[in-house]
Design an enzyme around this catalytic site. Structure first.
Site, mmCIF file in Angstrom:
data_model
loop_
_atom_site.group_PDB
_atom_site.id
_atom_site.type_symbol
_atom_site.label_atom_id
_atom_site.label_comp_id
_atom_site.label_asym_id
_atom_site.label_seq_id
_atom_site.Cartn_x
_atom_site.Cartn_y
_atom_site.Cartn_z
ATOM 1 N N LYS A 203 1.038 -1.057 -0.017
ATOM 2 C CA LYS A 203 -0.446 0.273 0.222
ATOM 3 C C LYS A 203 0.691 1.204 -0.149
ATOM 4 C CE LYS A 203 -3.379 2.066 3.490
ATOM 5 N NZ LYS A 203 -4.010 1.818 4.217
HETATM 6 C C1 R5P Z 1 -2.317 3.436 7.585
HETATM 7 O O1 R5P Z 1 -1.266 4.301 8.903
HETATM 8 C C2 R5P Z 1 -2.856 2.995 8.220
HETATM 9 O O2 R5P Z 1 -3.358 1.927 7.968
HETATM 10 C C3 R5P Z 1 -4.587 4.028 8.245
HETATM 11 O O3 R5P Z 1 -5.087 3.654 9.214
HETATM 12 C C4 R5P Z 1 -5.109 4.052 7.176
HETATM 13 O O4 R5P Z 1 -3.906 3.817 5.767
HETATM 14 C C5 R5P Z 1 -5.784 5.327 6.409
HETATM 15 O O5 R5P Z 1 -6.294 5.255 5.143
HETATM 16 P P1 R5P Z 1 -6.665 7.117 4.735
HETATM 17 O O6 R5P Z 1 -4.909 8.040 4.945
HETATM 18 O O7 R5P Z 1 -7.090 6.364 3.567
HETATM 19 O O8 R5P Z 1 -7.324 7.461 6.249
#
Ligand code: R5P
Length: 296
Positions: A203
């Protein structure tokens, strides 16, 4: 024991039709074992080759994030529209009904909070938990260039080793320190290190310039992280650009659950990811669904 008296002579050998040996649809995943492929095929849609993951694991280091105060009320009404739910074991056990049909990606690294150095993580969930909870992948944060870079990489390789033993893929989540440059050069480095050391998919954030080089140089699928909330048309454009430039889907949180209409946004993102819908058309869809006030 079948009744052997009733046995007919079997004739359906189709000797003229060779058995097909098909390759696995997912980038860089053809040499994996059956269980691993089966789990990946639940996360990534075999038809489009892509996924829309909904990330709601933020609480593991920052507590009740805006939009996640009540996962039962804020998220569950539309969680069914995601391909995959990414979350912690605490929320999984306490809130998500075991009848929830979508694959789970379990956050397994942790041990820090926003009050301290974030890269100082450890493995916070054992492999037995992942097996017991029947998850489809395990997510580990990797802090390339961070203070605890090596420890976070080793957290990932340990999960890869354990996951390989039991057929559970590892998702490496590239985390960028506050003062680090978020550019293609950095993400090529970070994603490639994760893949070289065994991550089954990675990711990473989207960058405007040269994102296609990040996807091209990573030998396993990339899913785009959402990041902080931006206007819906911009988030849809970012997701569109990412998949058109080689990402195998998205793993978005705040841009979905902090949207004025999370269900409309999730459906619009799905159109972009699985149907190559343009951001403009997807935003029209978002507005239509939002105005219909479809919330369930
Ligand atoms: C990364 O630090 C974690 O997986 C987060 O909780 C997640 O990736 C955050 O998703 P977004 O940035 O789309 O809110």
């Amino acid at each position: 024991m079948p009744d052997i008296d009733g046995l007919k002579e079997a004739k359906q050998f189709y000797a003229d039709t060779p058995q097909k040996t098909e390759g696995f649809f997912l980038k860089g995943s053809n040499s994996l074992d059956w269980g691993m492929k089966n789990r990946l095929a639940r996360i990534f849609n075999p038809k489009s080759g892509r996924t829309v993951m909904l990330a709601i694991d933020h609480g593991y280091f920052q507590g009740p994030t805006t939009g996640l105060e009540r996962v039962d009320l804020n998220i569950m009404p539309f969680a069914q529209y995601a391909d995959t739910l990414m979350l912690t074991r605490g929320i999984l056990r306490s809130i998500i009904p075991p009848s929830y049909p979508k694959p789970i990606v379990l956050r397994v690294s942790g041990g820090t909070s926003i009050l301290k150095e974030l890269s100082n993580e450890d493995i916070a969930v054992g492999i037995e938990e992942s097996i017991r909870l029947n998850v489809c992948a395990m997510a580990v944060q990797v802090f390339i260039g961070g203070e605890f870079e090596k420890e976070s990489i080793i957290n990932m390789t340990k999960m890869v080793d354990m996951g390989n033993r039991y057929g559970i893929p590892t998702l490496a989540v590239t985390a960028v320190g506050k003062d680090m440059a978020r550019d293609a050069r950095y993400f090529r480095l970070a994603t490639r290190i994760c893949a070289e050391l065994g991550a089954h998919y990675v990711k990473t954030y989207y960058v405007e310039k040269d994102f296609e080089t990040v996807c091209a140089s990573c030998p396993v699928p990339i899913v785009m992280a959402g990041g902080k909330k931006i206007p819906e048309p911009d988030a849809l454009t970012m997701a569109y650009n990412a998949v058109q430039q080689g990402a195998s889907g998205v793993d978005m949180g705040r841009n979905i659950f902090q949207s004025e209409s999370p269900i409309a946004m999730l459906k619009a993102i799905r159109a972009v990811v699985h149907e190559n819908e343009t951001p403009e058309k997807a935003f029209e869809l978002y507005m239509t669904l939002k105005n219909q006030k479809i919330e369930k």
